[in-house]
Design a protein around this motif. Structure first.
Motif, PDB file in Angstrom:
ATOM      1  N   ARG A  83      18.722 -47.730 -27.718  1.00  0.00           N
ATOM      2  CA  ARG A  83      19.354 -48.348 -28.382  1.00  0.00           C
ATOM      3  C   ARG A  83      20.113 -49.609 -28.404  1.00  0.00           C
ATOM      4  NH1 ARG A  83      25.925 -45.931 -29.723  1.00  0.00           N
ATOM      5  NH2 ARG A  83      26.058 -47.669 -31.638  1.00  0.00           N
ATOM      6  N   LEU A 115      22.780 -52.525 -27.754  1.00  0.00           N
ATOM      7  CA  LEU A 115      24.169 -54.006 -28.404  1.00  0.00           C
ATOM      8  C   LEU A 115      24.548 -55.009 -28.241  1.00  0.00           C
ATOM      9  CD1 LEU A 115      26.770 -50.482 -28.552  1.00  0.00           C
ATOM     10  CD2 LEU A 115      25.150 -51.068 -30.472  1.00  0.00           C
ATOM     11  N   ILE A 128      31.333 -56.017 -31.137  1.00  0.00           N
ATOM     12  CA  ILE A 128      29.427 -55.756 -31.254  1.00  0.00           C
ATOM     13  C   ILE A 128      29.369 -57.149 -32.845  1.00  0.00           C
ATOM     14  CG2 ILE A 128      27.754 -54.489 -32.162  1.00  0.00           C
ATOM     15  CD1 ILE A 128      29.863 -52.097 -31.463  1.00  0.00           C
ATOM     16  N   GLU A 166      23.081 -54.935 -34.113  1.00  0.00           N
ATOM     17  CA  GLU A 166      22.228 -53.559 -32.711  1.00  0.00           C
ATOM     18  C   GLU A 166      20.832 -53.148 -33.196  1.00  0.00           C
ATOM     19  OE1 GLU A 166      23.896 -48.676 -33.189  1.00  0.00           O
ATOM     20  OE2 GLU A 166      24.893 -50.109 -34.260  1.00  0.00           O
TER      21      GLU A 166
END
Length: 109
Positions: A69, A71, A78, A81
């Motif tokens: 994952r 970000l 953020i 993603e």
């Protein structure tokens, strides 16, 4: 692990200490690309096999392409993603690069 970014010697000592523990110091000194790949693959294995959460902060798209994952942060928030899923490393890298370019693009006001 805490590393003082202002002191390159501290960073080098820490990296060599980790390399010694992993038994890869010779690889690290002779083949830096292969050593970084080995370290990233080892971290990915630890994440999968031991179900350990690893938080890596990097500006390097190659390193990010090993993550499950990713970000992307911009101005402390953020921005985007990406989840790896079944994507190959090269496919993920091709998704990471445009996000980095978008973050680095100057603001139009």
């Amino acid at each position: 692990m805490v590393i003082n970014k202002q002191n390159p010697v501290d960073i080098q000592e820490r990296v060599h200490s980790i390399a010694d523990k992993l038994g890869i110091r010779d690889i690290l000194s002779k083949f830096p690309y292969e050593a970084s790949r080995l370290l990233l693959e080892t971290m990915a294995d630890i994440n999968k096999k031991m179900q350990a959460t690893i938080l890596m902060v990097t500006h390097d798209p190659f390193s990010a392409s090993f993550c499950e994952r990713i970000l992307f942060l911009k101005d402390g928030k953020i921005f985007n993603e990406i989840f790896r899923g079944e994507k190959a490393e090269k496919v993920l890298l091709n998704l990471v690069l445009p996000c980095i370019a978008a973050i680095q693009a100057p603001l139009v006001r």
